[in-house]
Design a protein around this motif. Structure first.
Motif, PDB file in Angstrom:
ATOM      1  N   LEU A 103       0.813  -1.331   0.063  1.00 28.35           N
ATOM      2  CA  LEU A 103      -0.017  -0.006  -0.131  1.00 28.35           C
ATOM      3  C   LEU A 103       0.891   1.364  -0.142  1.00 28.35           C
ATOM      4  O   LEU A 103       0.333   2.292  -0.583  1.00 28.35           O
ATOM      5  CB  LEU A 103      -0.947  -0.008   1.280  1.00 28.35           C
ATOM      6  CG  LEU A 103      -2.076  -0.934   1.386  1.00 28.35           C
ATOM      7  CD1 LEU A 103      -2.756  -0.885   2.296  1.00 28.35           C
ATOM      8  CD2 LEU A 103      -2.968  -0.866   0.076  1.00 28.35           C
ATOM      9  N   ALA A 104       2.026   1.278   0.560  1.00 29.34           N
ATOM     10  CA  ALA A 104       2.883   2.269   0.790  1.00 29.34           C
ATOM     11  C   ALA A 104       3.536   2.641  -0.603  1.00 29.34           C
ATOM     12  O   ALA A 104       3.395   3.856  -1.149  1.00 29.34           O
ATOM     13  CB  ALA A 104       3.948   2.129   1.774  1.00 29.34           C
TER      14      ALA A 104
ATOM     15  N   PHE B  51       2.196   1.782  -3.834  1.00 33.64           N
ATOM     16  CA  PHE B  51       0.945   2.539  -4.334  1.00 33.64           C
ATOM     17  C   PHE B  51       0.823   3.809  -4.225  1.00 33.64           C
ATOM     18  O   PHE B  51       0.510   4.684  -4.933  1.00 33.64           O
ATOM     19  CB  PHE B  51      -0.334   1.468  -4.285  1.00 33.64           C
ATOM     20  CG  PHE B  51      -0.249   0.230  -5.206  1.00 33.64           C
ATOM     21  CD1 PHE B  51       0.193   0.261  -6.493  1.00 33.64           C
ATOM     22  CD2 PHE B  51      -0.429  -1.013  -4.675  1.00 33.64           C
ATOM     23  CE1 PHE B  51       0.334  -0.883  -7.298  1.00 33.64           C
ATOM     24  CE2 PHE B  51      -0.738  -2.142  -5.263  1.00 33.64           C
ATOM     25  CZ  PHE B  51      -0.215  -2.195  -6.668  1.00 33.64           C
ATOM     26  N   GLY B  52       0.781   4.094  -2.842  1.00 31.50           N
ATOM     27  CA  GLY B  52       0.507   5.606  -2.444  1.00 31.50           C
ATOM     28  C   GLY B  52       1.765   6.408  -2.714  1.00 31.50           C
ATOM     29  O   GLY B  52       1.666   7.586  -3.391  1.00 31.50           O
ATOM     30  N   MET B  53       2.855   5.740  -2.888  1.00 29.06           N
ATOM     31  CA  MET B  53       4.097   6.915  -3.375  1.00 29.06           C
ATOM     32  C   MET B  53       3.870   6.731  -5.065  1.00 29.06           C
ATOM     33  O   MET B  53       4.022   8.117  -5.310  1.00 29.06           O
ATOM     34  CB  MET B  53       5.250   5.905  -3.180  1.00 29.06           C
ATOM     35  CG  MET B  53       6.775   6.619  -3.716  1.00 29.06           C
ATOM     36  SD  MET B  53       8.337   5.545  -3.965  1.00 29.06           S
ATOM     37  CE  MET B  53       7.416   4.315  -5.164  1.00 29.06           C
ATOM     38  N   LEU B  54       3.611   5.745  -5.499  1.00 27.53           N
ATOM     39  CA  LEU B  54       3.132   5.963  -7.080  1.00 27.53           C
ATOM     40  C   LEU B  54       2.104   6.875  -7.237  1.00 27.53           C
ATOM     41  O   LEU B  54       2.255   7.778  -8.273  1.00 27.53           O
ATOM     42  CB  LEU B  54       2.902   4.572  -7.740  1.00 27.53           C
ATOM     43  CG  LEU B  54       4.058   3.657  -7.757  1.00 27.53           C
ATOM     44  CD1 LEU B  54       3.728   2.272  -8.104  1.00 27.53           C
ATOM     45  CD2 LEU B  54       5.127   4.259  -8.566  1.00 27.53           C
ATOM     46  N   PHE B  55       1.012   6.737  -6.662  1.00 29.52           N
ATOM     47  CA  PHE B  55       0.106   7.875  -6.571  1.00 29.52           C
ATOM     48  C   PHE B  55       0.519   9.253  -6.533  1.00 29.52           C
ATOM     49  O   PHE B  55       0.237  10.196  -7.022  1.00 29.52           O
ATOM     50  CB  PHE B  55      -1.211   7.574  -5.754  1.00 29.52           C
ATOM     51  CG  PHE B  55      -2.364   8.476  -5.724  1.00 29.52           C
ATOM     52  CD1 PHE B  55      -3.220   8.440  -6.822  1.00 29.52           C
ATOM     53  CD2 PHE B  55      -2.568   9.506  -4.989  1.00 29.52           C
ATOM     54  CE1 PHE B  55      -4.440   9.091  -7.025  1.00 29.52           C
ATOM     55  CE2 PHE B  55      -3.683  10.295  -5.010  1.00 29.52           C
ATOM     56  CZ  PHE B  55      -4.801  10.042  -5.963  1.00 29.52           C
ATOM     57  N   GLY B  56       1.458   9.593  -5.534  1.00 25.80           N
ATOM     58  CA  GLY B  56       1.882  10.851  -5.257  1.00 25.80           C
ATOM     59  C   GLY B  56       3.082  11.179  -6.182  1.00 25.80           C
ATOM     60  O   GLY B  56       3.206  12.498  -6.439  1.00 25.80           O
ATOM     61  N   PHE B  57       3.300  10.532  -7.426  1.00 27.36           N
ATOM     62  CA  PHE B  57       4.262  10.902  -8.373  1.00 27.36           C
ATOM     63  C   PHE B  57       3.244  11.484  -9.574  1.00 27.36           C
ATOM     64  O   PHE B  57       4.087  12.109 -10.567  1.00 27.36           O
ATOM     65  CB  PHE B  57       4.731   9.422  -8.935  1.00 27.36           C
ATOM     66  CG  PHE B  57       6.086   9.448  -8.302  1.00 27.36           C
ATOM     67  CD1 PHE B  57       7.081  10.500  -7.875  1.00 27.36           C
ATOM     68  CD2 PHE B  57       6.647   8.257  -7.768  1.00 27.36           C
ATOM     69  CE1 PHE B  57       8.374  10.500  -7.163  1.00 27.36           C
ATOM     70  CE2 PHE B  57       7.952   7.975  -7.002  1.00 27.36           C
ATOM     71  CZ  PHE B  57       8.877   9.185  -6.561  1.00 27.36           C
TER      72      PHE B  57
ATOM     73  N   ASN C 113       1.294   9.389   2.810  1.00 27.79           N
ATOM     74  CA  ASN C 113       2.021   8.419   2.539  1.00 27.79           C
ATOM     75  C   ASN C 113       3.279   8.133   3.447  1.00 27.79           C
ATOM     76  O   ASN C 113       3.544   6.916   3.908  1.00 27.79           O
ATOM     77  CB  ASN C 113       2.044   8.587   1.241  1.00 27.79           C
ATOM     78  CG  ASN C 113       2.523   6.823   0.993  1.00 27.79           C
ATOM     79  OD1 ASN C 113       2.057   5.922   1.383  1.00 27.79           O
ATOM     80  ND2 ASN C 113       3.610   6.830   0.105  1.00 27.79           N
ATOM     81  N   ILE C 114       4.086   9.295   3.663  1.00 25.55           N
ATOM     82  CA  ILE C 114       5.220   8.983   4.381  1.00 25.55           C
ATOM     83  C   ILE C 114       5.062   8.353   5.691  1.00 25.55           C
ATOM     84  O   ILE C 114       5.783   7.620   6.216  1.00 25.55           O
ATOM     85  CB  ILE C 114       6.126  10.222   4.190  1.00 25.55           C
ATOM     86  CG1 ILE C 114       6.792  10.384   2.872  1.00 25.55           C
ATOM     87  CG2 ILE C 114       7.172  10.250   5.212  1.00 25.55           C
ATOM     88  CD1 ILE C 114       7.560  11.899   2.592  1.00 25.55           C
ATOM     89  N   PRO C 115       4.056   9.361   6.734  1.00 24.47           N
ATOM     90  CA  PRO C 115       3.760   8.599   7.672  1.00 24.47           C
ATOM     91  C   PRO C 115       3.450   7.230   7.942  1.00 24.47           C
ATOM     92  O   PRO C 115       3.753   6.555   8.753  1.00 24.47           O
ATOM     93  CB  PRO C 115       2.905   9.626   8.379  1.00 24.47           C
ATOM     94  CG  PRO C 115       3.018  10.777   7.895  1.00 24.47           C
ATOM     95  CD  PRO C 115       3.434  10.370   6.496  1.00 24.47           C
ATOM     96  N   PHE C 116       2.440   6.878   6.868  1.00 26.13           N
ATOM     97  CA  PHE C 116       2.073   5.453   6.461  1.00 26.13           C
ATOM     98  C   PHE C 116       2.982   4.709   6.383  1.00 26.13           C
ATOM     99  O   PHE C 116       3.160   3.466   6.900  1.00 26.13           O
ATOM    100  CB  PHE C 116       0.990   5.481   5.461  1.00 26.13           C
ATOM    101  CG  PHE C 116       0.421   4.132   5.476  1.00 26.13           C
ATOM    102  CD1 PHE C 116      -0.516   3.702   6.242  1.00 26.13           C
ATOM    103  CD2 PHE C 116       0.688   3.389   4.278  1.00 26.13           C
ATOM    104  CE1 PHE C 116      -1.110   2.184   5.853  1.00 26.13           C
ATOM    105  CE2 PHE C 116       0.270   2.106   3.954  1.00 26.13           C
ATOM    106  CZ  PHE C 116      -0.603   1.801   4.966  1.00 26.13           C
TER     107      PHE C 116
ATOM    108  N   SER D   3      10.726   1.391   3.280  1.00 22.60           N
ATOM    109  CA  SER D   3      11.475   2.569   3.387  1.00 22.60           C
ATOM    110  C   SER D   3      12.037   2.841   1.935  1.00 22.60           C
ATOM    111  O   SER D   3      12.125   4.119   1.895  1.00 22.60           O
ATOM    112  CB  SER D   3      12.963   1.579   3.719  1.00 22.60           C
ATOM    113  OG  SER D   3      13.318   0.582   2.831  1.00 22.60           O
ATOM    114  N   ALA D   4      11.713   2.173   0.972  1.00 23.39           N
ATOM    115  CA  ALA D   4      11.848   2.875  -0.402  1.00 23.39           C
ATOM    116  C   ALA D   4      10.695   4.018  -0.552  1.00 23.39           C
ATOM    117  O   ALA D   4      10.813   4.928  -1.167  1.00 23.39           O
ATOM    118  CB  ALA D   4      11.445   1.824  -1.550  1.00 23.39           C
ATOM    119  N   ALA D   5       9.258   3.480  -0.114  1.00 26.35           N
ATOM    120  CA  ALA D   5       8.154   4.515  -0.304  1.00 26.35           C
ATOM    121  C   ALA D   5       8.659   5.692   0.187  1.00 26.35           C
ATOM    122  O   ALA D   5       8.185   6.877  -0.090  1.00 26.35           O
ATOM    123  CB  ALA D   5       6.822   3.756   0.188  1.00 26.35           C
TER     124      ALA D   5
END
Length: 82
Positions: free
Chosen positions: A11-12, A14-20, A31-34, A65-67
């Motif tokens: 999920l993190a 996917f959230g990171m990719l959504f943020g891009f 997403n970062i706190p998640f 960590s990557a997200a």
């Protein structure tokens, strides 16, 4: 707990990719706190169980960590952190 860390890592990511996506970079503030919570859960799951395979917990650590890192870099590049 290992499965939960794997799911949170997915999920993190996917959230990171959504943020891009352009104009949605502020989603990384959520997403970062998640991803950090997922990272803590993954580390606990990795350390907690000794004899069992640790593949899911390791994958959760890597993905969370990557997200968090790439989401943080996206915020810096996008001007979200001044």
């Amino acid at each position: 707990m290992k499965k939960a860390s794997l799911v949170m890592g997915i999920l993190a990511i996917f959230g990171m990719l959504f943020g891009f996506i352009p104009c949605l970079g502020a989603f990384n503030w959520i997403n970062i706190p998640f991803a950090m919570i997922g990272l803590v859960i993954s580390i606990v799951a990795y350390v907690q169980e000794d004899n069992l395979p640790k593949g899911n917990a390791t994958a959760g650590i890597i993905m969370c960590s990557a997200a968090a890192i790439f989401g943080f870099l996206r915020l810096i590049v996008g001007g979200g952190i001044v």
